[in-house]
Enzyme design. Structure first.
Site, PDB file in Angstrom:
ATOM      1  N   SER A  32       0.848  -1.194   0.000  1.00 22.57           N
ATOM      2  CA  SER A  32       0.000   0.000   0.000  1.00 22.57           C
ATOM      3  C   SER A  32       0.890   1.253   0.000  1.00 22.57           C
ATOM      4  CB  SER A  32      -0.923  -0.077   1.222  1.00 22.57           C
ATOM      5  OG  SER A  32      -1.990   0.796   1.105  1.00 22.57           O
ATOM      6  N   ASP A  62      -8.553  -5.647  -5.526  1.00 15.10           N
ATOM      7  CA  ASP A  62      -8.180  -4.480  -4.734  1.00 15.10           C
ATOM      8  C   ASP A  62      -8.402  -3.218  -5.561  1.00 15.10           C
ATOM      9  OD1 ASP A  62      -6.917  -2.496  -3.298  1.00 15.10           O
ATOM     10  OD2 ASP A  62      -4.890  -3.287  -3.605  1.00 15.10           O
ATOM     11  N   HIS A  65      -5.958  -6.517  -1.337  1.00  8.11           N
ATOM     12  CA  HIS A  65      -4.935  -5.524  -0.970  1.00  8.11           C
ATOM     13  C   HIS A  65      -3.730  -6.197  -0.283  1.00  8.11           C
ATOM     14  CE1 HIS A  65      -3.913  -1.334  -0.817  1.00  8.11           C
ATOM     15  NE2 HIS A  65      -3.845  -1.285   0.500  1.00  8.11           N
TER      16      HIS A  65
END
Lengths: 470, 470
Positions: B180, B405, B430
């Site tokens: 991320s 995601d 994710h």
């Protein structure tokens, strides 16, 4: 009288390039002296550029309300050869007024028609007119804190991007050029901002003069080698003159006598051009001086070459290496990020000297209230094992160097990859390839510039191919 | 009640990975909500790491006396598999306590024995315990100014270099890992500091979610697609529920009724694990709800899944998306550098919405007293024409993404060069590849991780070959 005055003198001769335009700008801190640059302030060269000012952010890397402060960064533009959409050649300015770098980088003007290139010279923050706090810019560490290479690179990035947008020419390839410290900035800019510049020509850029990457004695060893190459006798006279200088200084009236000797320069006639090969010219005086004279008097005689060139009203400001105007920009940079330790080995023609980091740091604390960060540049930009690193992660950089230039020893002297190449000339001086072409240019210089043009042409061709067919 | 509460809910389900450990950390600003992270603060995961603190410089890019201020940056180390001289795997921490990223990145622990690797997790400044101004760190723009990605990258560089020196293991290859925002940092670190990290595994790293590089509606379109894929009816129920919500809100007593409905969560029993496939589970409730029920009541019913998981004492803090603790770190970053405009298209299951930069900027000025710099990230790190740029100037980056995601749309989904590759899985969520391996892992996930290990092994082999024979 401090021996540093001699240091300075000898450096001028080794670093000066082959034309009278040459204005050496980048001295080792220990020998930096402002007299030379002072003269530069008095007059400005005539150059075919228009002056602009860009509202630049003072601090790119913090977001405090105070950081929204802007300053006006000067840049010069010449668009007479530009064809819209064509390449943009940007000079990443170094530690001085941008006009001087424009005047001394005639190479860019020479090649602009061939490339239909726009020429841009960006002044480095805290130099020339690009003073974030006006005349208070050098007042203290609080203002000078914003003077460093990372902020300067970000300035270039922001300005170039904005300029391309204003010109509606976002797809134009940008090539950055720089000599000396400006060359370091050009090379680092290509490494850190490859999305903004497609390549860099870094002339005489000692990016490896940090930490222990390059031997600390290499600079003064190289200066000495230049003299030795010109004349072994000359080298030995200079090497021997220090002892005579010390002996004379120790005598009663000795210092007064030295001062008198130097002040004769007052009576010298109008400015002579700096000779094309200053080291040779200086050694000629030393070698041909009347037999039986002391070494010191020979060196003094040779020094007249330099004084004549400078044409200073007052004489050389002996015994004090500090800028009479107070703090100066390069000293600040040297005291914070640009820590390049230098020593004199017993092989050199200078009195042997070591580098005391503690003494250096104490001086910086005393003068500026800051502690140097000696490993920061190599942490931020690398340098160790540069071949392994850059052959994998970089491209499109020319490191051009002349072996007569003592700074060359701290630069990249071997090809790293197919597109990160070293152009090394045996006879070249400090970024001599950036000067305007003249009819007197030797073949090796013509050839070096031709190679540079060919490589840049290749970068540009590849760029257009990529965006059209990528 | 603000529709943003629903937004949040639906995002949780789409972003949650396949195991209960999953703790989504990176929300679009408009839907960011602290409730979830608040829970994380109450307990800490048990992880096999030792905690250390590094004296870190507050400001790497100015040299003011005040910038010599240091803070203590937390980092975690596991050396149980390390063989001295072997590789160092560094997780470049994102916006939260580093223990959570360590706990959720079991992948690094899983592969450490094979590589005899040292594991290091570095906490991002201004998160967790790494607070430069203690509990006053979030007080105002004056302190928060030092919270940004460039300073964070420099922290990593300085810390890694110091650590290697302290371990007398300077030649150890360093590979950076991140998921991320941490993945963005890992990728950027490899690009900006190739002399420090030989490669980067950037999982679910939306480095292209800036400017106009990725369509602004892509995120919510992707969320909607996830629901559509699970059940077309489910997608339509949710899409239709907004009108019912609006209608109910407009009625007298309507808001009170909504509140009551939501507060029933108080009476729910102990925490259930978050289902392995939360979108599917939620859609199952919606699809199988009693016939004739309103769309809104179906969505409410599905929401119980989420409340059960959170096991909050109090109920969902409706109608107010702001952190009750005042300023928070990610919001600050979003208001300065991390400007990622997002909109909802009419194709999405959300009410259509546009992005008003002016409104956004006004809010930032109101909340923090700063103006965003919306083009800074792409100036500093690039993004436009990334294929052309990185195929020439970068290497050794894996961009791993799962198409479930919604952040994947802003990442690199195609190979750029032989060594900058995209590993894309259709079913991945994710940064699910970073979780510890389990017996239930599907083949595509096992395969993805195997490819990652092979590529990292190749980087390391090449590195050793280079330094031994280069």
């Amino acid at each position: 009288m401090a021996p540093s005055s001699f240091f300075h003198l000898l450096l001028i001769f080794t670093m000066s390039a082959t034309t009278i335009e040459s204005m050496p700008t980048f001295f080792p801190r220990a020998t930096y002296h402002s007299s030379l640059l002072k003269q530069a302030k008095d007059s400005k060269p005539k150059i075919p550029y228009k002056t602009h000012y860009f509202p630049q952010l003072l601090d790119h890397f913090t977001f405090q309300p105070q950081s929204s402060k802007i300053f006006y960064q000067k840049y010069l533009i010449n668009n007479q050869y530009w064809r819209k959409g064509g390449p943009i050649f940007v000079y990443t300015g170094n530690e001085g007024e941008i006009e001087w770098f424009a005047a001394n980088t005639g190479f860019m003007l020479d090649i602009a028609p061939k490339f239909h290139a726009l020429l841009v010279f960006i002044e480095h923050r805290f130099y020339g007119e690009s003073m974030p706090f006006g005349k208070h810019s050098y007042k203290s560490a609080k203002t000078l804190g914003y003077l460093n290479s990372q902020q300067a690179l970000a300035d270039f990035a922001v300005l170039i991007r904005s300029l391309k947008q204003n010109l509606s020419s976002e797809a134009s390839p940008v090539v950055v050029f720089g000599g000396s410290y400006g060359g370091m900035l050009a090379a680092w800019f290509r490494l850190k901002y490859p999305h903004i510049a497609i390549g860099a020509l870094a002339s005489s850029a000692p990016i490896l003069q940090f930490d222990n990457i390059t031997p600390w004695s290499s600079f003064y060893d190289a200066v000495s080698q230049d003299y030795k190459d010109a004349s072994l006798n000359c080298y030995e006279v200079i090497k021997g003159s220090w002892a005579e200088l010390d002996a004379l200084s120790a005598q009663k009236q000795g210092l007064a006598e030295l001062s008198r000797t130097f002040r004769t320069c007052k009576n010298l006639k109008s400015m002579d051009p700096l000779p094309a090969y200053p080291v040779q010219a200086m050694c000629k005086i030393i070698d041909e001086f009347s037999p039986g004279a002391t070494k010191l008097s020979r060196v003094f005689a040779a020094a007249s070459l330099y004084y004549n060139y400078l044409q200073t009203e007052k004489c050389f400001d002996l015994g004090n290496g500090e800028d009479s105007h107070g703090l100066n920009g390069w000293d600040w940079q040297a005291c914070t990020e640009m820590v390049m330790p230098m020593t004199c080995s017993s092989e050199s023609m200078f009195p042997p000297s070591s580098f005391s980091y503690q003494e250096f740091a104490d001086n910086c604390m005393k003068n500026y209230g800051v502690a140097p960060r000696p490993h920061w540049i190599t942490t931020e930009f690398g340098g160790s094992r540069i071949e392994q690193v850059l052959k994998k992660s970089g491209s499109n950089i020319i490191f051009s160097n002349g072996m007569q230039d003592p700074w060359s020893r701290g630069s990249v002297l071997k090809n790293i990859s197919a597109s990160i190449v070293a152009l090394v000339t045996e006879k070249g001086a400090h970024h001599v390839d950036f000067r305007s072409a003249t009819k007197e240019d030797p073949d090796w210089l013509i050839n070096q510039r031709r190679q540079e043009v060919e490589i840049i042409q290749k970068w540009i061709d590849e760029y257009y191919k990529d965006i059209n067919h990528g």
